[in-house]
Design an enzyme around this catalytic site. Structure first.
Site, PDB file in Angstrom:
ATOM      1  CG  ASN A  45      -5.161  -6.708  -0.096  1.00 57.26           C
ATOM      2  OD1 ASN A  45      -5.208  -6.036   0.917  1.00 57.26           O
ATOM      3  ND2 ASN A  45      -5.503  -7.985  -0.117  1.00 57.26           N
TER       4      ASN A  45
ATOM      5  CG  ASP B 219      -9.107  -6.004   2.485  1.00 58.18           C
ATOM      6  OD1 ASP B 219      -8.309  -6.716   3.116  1.00 58.18           O
ATOM      7  OD2 ASP B 219      -8.822  -4.870   2.083  1.00 58.18           O
TER       8      ASP B 219
ATOM      9  CB  THR C 288      -0.922  -0.004   1.246  1.00 49.45           C
ATOM     10  OG1 THR C 288      -1.635  -1.239   1.286  1.00 49.45           O
ATOM     11  CG2 THR C 288      -1.917   1.146   1.226  1.00 49.45           C
TER      12      THR C 288
ATOM     13  CB  SER D  99     -10.329  -1.007   3.024  1.00 47.64           C
ATOM     14  OG  SER D  99      -8.989  -0.561   2.886  1.00 47.64           O
TER      15      SER D  99
END
Length: 241
Positions: free
Chosen positions: A73, A95, A53, A124
């Site tokens: 991710n 997620d 990220t 998230s």
């Protein structure tokens, strides 16, 4: 238990932030010993974590502020490149709760509220944040780090507001992270040993690891002057135009 797409579940936010709920949570808290995670929910073996990220914090001369966090991710996302675009598609399906009670790649255990369903948004942990003071941007902050993101952002904000630390110290001070499962507090290798020894006497378990997050923070004082900090944990940088 309570987290999922609000279009599919009953939104419990007001209950979770209510004085009554918080007081009840504190009744179960002990300064003398750590609460075993098994008393909160079922224990499940955890996989290792990966962080793919990035975050940027921006403020312009007019006082407009932006905090942007974006992610693939997992490593290389879904490993599919958009033809003609040159970028990867993410694998954010991870997620979702693939199966209630089963951990995802970050070790986060989801429930029924976050199960996979058509037209549903997955959860998230990304937490781009703008803190306002007197109606104007005061802190612009965010970080990568998977499930460690909320704790890194929160600790950095608390360091500035409650502990009156400089932006640089707030970002670069040793951080810790606990996400319920696994039943261990992750701490950076430079975390104060005296603090660990005291908490170990209260049955807390620790695991030292590399840097937690790479927090990018801008703090704006009452005169409008901005102090920007790039986390020393990565190859991050500050730019002024």
């Amino acid at each position: 238990k309570f987290m999922g797409d609000p279009d599919f579940i009953e939104d419990k936010t007001q209950m979770l932030i209510s004085e009554e709920y918080l007081k009840n949570r504190w009744r179960n808290f002990s300064f003398e010993k750590a609460t075993p995670s098994a008393e909160v929910g079922k224990i499940i073996a955890q996989p290792k974590e990966s962080n793919e990220t990035t975050h940027i914090s921006i403020i312009d001369k007019f006082g407009n502020a932006v905090a942007v966090t974006t992610t693939l991710n997992g490593l290389y996302g879904s490993k599919v490149v958009v033809k003609g675009g040159g970028y990867f598609l993410n694998n954010e399906m991870d997620d979702f709760s693939v199966k209630p009670g089963v951990p995802n790649m970050f070790g986060a255990v989801g429930g029924e509220a976050n199960k996979i369903e058509p037209n549903k948004r997955m959860l998230s942990s990304m937490t781009p944040t703008i803190v306002l003071k007197n109606g104007k941007p005061y802190i612009v902050v965010g970080t990568p780090g998977g499930t460690t993101i909320p704790t890194s952002v929160y600790q950095s904000i608390v360091n500035v507001i409650d502990f009156k630390m400089t932006p640089s110290s707030a970002v670069n001070s040793a951080k810790f992270h606990h996400q319920w499962l696994p039943e261990v507090v992750f701490v950076e290798k430079n975390f104060p040993e005296n603090t660990l020894k005291i908490l170990e006497q209260k049955n807390y378990k620790f695991e030292k690891r590399g840097g937690i997050g790479r927090t990018e923070m801008i703090v704006i004082d009452e005169k409008g002057n901005a102090t920007a900090v790039a986390d020393s944990r990565g190859d991050d940088s500050v730019a002024v135009e």
